[in-house]
Design a protein around this motif. Structure first.
Motif, short mmCIF file in Angstrom:
data_model
loop_
_atom_site.label_atom_id
_atom_site.label_comp_id
_atom_site.label_asym_id
_atom_site.label_seq_id
_atom_site.Cartn_x
_atom_site.Cartn_y
_atom_site.Cartn_z
N PRO A 24 0.81 -1.22 0.00
CA PRO A 24 0.00 0.00 0.00
C PRO A 24 0.84 1.27 0.00
O PRO A 24 0.28 2.37 -0.08
N ASP A 25 2.16 1.14 0.08
CA ASP A 25 3.01 2.31 0.32
C ASP A 25 4.27 2.32 -0.54
O ASP A 25 5.29 2.88 -0.16
N SER A 26 4.23 1.70 -1.73
CA SER A 26 5.42 1.66 -2.57
C SER A 26 5.83 3.07 -2.98
O SER A 26 4.99 3.95 -3.19
N PHE A 27 7.14 3.29 -3.12
CA PHE A 27 7.64 4.65 -3.36
C PHE A 27 7.19 5.21 -4.69
O PHE A 27 7.03 6.42 -4.84
N TYR A 28 6.93 4.34 -5.67
CA TYR A 28 6.64 4.82 -7.02
C TYR A 28 5.14 4.93 -7.29
O TYR A 28 4.65 5.97 -7.70
N ASP A 29 4.40 3.83 -7.07
CA ASP A 29 2.98 3.86 -7.46
C ASP A 29 2.03 4.11 -6.29
O ASP A 29 0.82 4.16 -6.48
N ARG A 30 2.58 4.25 -5.08
CA ARG A 30 1.77 4.61 -3.91
C ARG A 30 0.59 3.68 -3.69
O ARG A 30 -0.49 4.09 -3.30
N GLY A 31 0.82 2.40 -3.94
CA GLY A 31 -0.21 1.41 -3.65
C GLY A 31 -1.18 1.16 -4.79
O GLY A 31 -2.21 0.52 -4.57
N ALA A 32 -0.86 1.59 -6.00
CA ALA A 32 -1.79 1.44 -7.13
C ALA A 32 -2.10 -0.01 -7.45
O ALA A 32 -3.16 -0.32 -7.99
N THR A 33 -1.17 -0.93 -7.14
CA THR A 33 -1.41 -2.35 -7.43
C THR A 33 -1.47 -3.18 -6.15
O THR A 33 -1.19 -4.38 -6.16
N PHE A 34 -1.85 -2.54 -5.05
CA PHE A 34 -2.01 -3.29 -3.80
C PHE A 34 -3.21 -4.23 -3.90
O PHE A 34 -3.16 -5.37 -3.46
N GLY A 35 -4.30 -3.74 -4.48
CA GLY A 35 -5.47 -4.59 -4.67
C GLY A 35 -5.22 -5.65 -5.72
O GLY A 35 -4.53 -5.41 -6.72
N GLU A 36 -5.79 -6.83 -5.53
CA GLU A 36 -5.50 -7.94 -6.43
C GLU A 36 -5.97 -7.67 -7.85
O GLU A 36 -5.26 -8.00 -8.82
#
Length: 286
Positions: A24-36
């Motif tokens: 939920p907190d990746s530096f680049y996409d800010r959680g854009a692909t956290f959801g399956e």
């Protein structure tokens, strides 16, 4: 020959590894692909654009919320199984330093374990050997996972990179990891200043001369941002410039966010180097 999963890659064939962050907190996409659902859409798009490897990560590389092994497994293992079901021929990698996560990922169908923290958990290589999957051996300067470098110094940064990565690669093969599935990674930004990462890039031939295939993870990293004084979302051109240089100097695998742009750069470099041909050739022939 580089062999990962069902795929074999020829000596001069560049390989694209697409990043899919289940965080939920990746530096680049800010959680854009956290959801399956979003993550699976990202995988499908990356495969369509020419990605050879899908690299699934369940923990942000930098400091942040604590994520234990159980949570990392929850974010990655089931997703790996679904990606394997939908894309049976793609190479699936899992970005982890923990042997417990590697075990669950391999059981779910992963073909490669991407250890970005330099063998901090020596049992991860044992898992790779037991499942006969590939392993990325990275230089992280002895840093603890999820920490940032502070006043780090090397007498010779490339000498240290070679000592660590080649040592990890040789240990992996001795344990039983297939030699054709072992890669070494200079670890840009990991345990390094920007100057260290720039030096590691221009000295890549010293890594390729070892005979181990070299993976570079350059995409939108801080060394690009500091070199150009640009924020994360404005580092694509710097990343692609570094990608082109790395390709010319012999890197084999490229871990990236932007697949299509990287594919075009790599095709162009391959054609200039004489390892590829133009898609069309009409100019001057008619």
């Amino acid at each position: 020959m580089l062999r990962l999963g069902k795929r074999e890659f020829a000596a001069h064939q560049p390989v694209i590894m697409a990043i899919v962050n289940r965080t939920p907190d990746s530096f680049y996409d800010r959680g854009a692909t956290f959801g399956e659902r979003a993550a699976l859409e990202r995988v499908a798009r990356a495969v369509d654009e020419g990605a050879d490897i899908i690299d699934v990560g369940g923990v942000k590389a930098g400091p942040g919320e604590e994520v234990d092994a159980a949570e990392e497994i929850r974010r990655t293992a089931g997703f790996v199984a679904e990606v394997r079901r939908r894309h049976p021929d793609v190479v699936i990698s899992v970005d982890t330093w923990r042997h417990e996560v590697g075990e669950a990922a391999c059981a779910a169908g992963a073909d490669l374990l991407n250890d970005a923290w330099g063998g901090v958990d020596p049992r991860l290589a044992e898992v790779a050997a037991r499942y006969r999957v590939g392993l990325v051996c990275t230089h992280a300067g002895g840093a603890e996972p999820r920490t940032r470098p502070h006043r780090v110094r090397y007498d010779d940064v490339m000498a240290d990179i070679l000592r660590v990565t080649v040592g990890l690669a040789e240990r992996a093969v001795a344990l039983g990891v297939p030699r054709e599935g072992v890669l070494i990674d200079p670890g840009h930004d990991f345990g390094k200043s920007t100057r260290h990462s720039l030096e590691a890039t221009r000295r890549l031939p010293e890594m390729t001369e070892t005979g181990w295939p070299v993976l570079v993870s350059l995409s939108n990293k801080d060394f690009v941002g500091e070199t150009l004084d640009l924020p994360v979302r404005e580092r694509l051109l710097g990343t692609l410039a570094t990608t082109a240089v790395s390709a010319w100097l012999g890197a084999r695998v490229y871990r990236v966010h932007e697949v299509e742009e990287t594919r075009q750069v790599l095709r162009m470099v391959a054609a200039i180097a004489g390892h590829g041909v133009p898609a069309v050739a009409r100019r001057g022939l008619a």
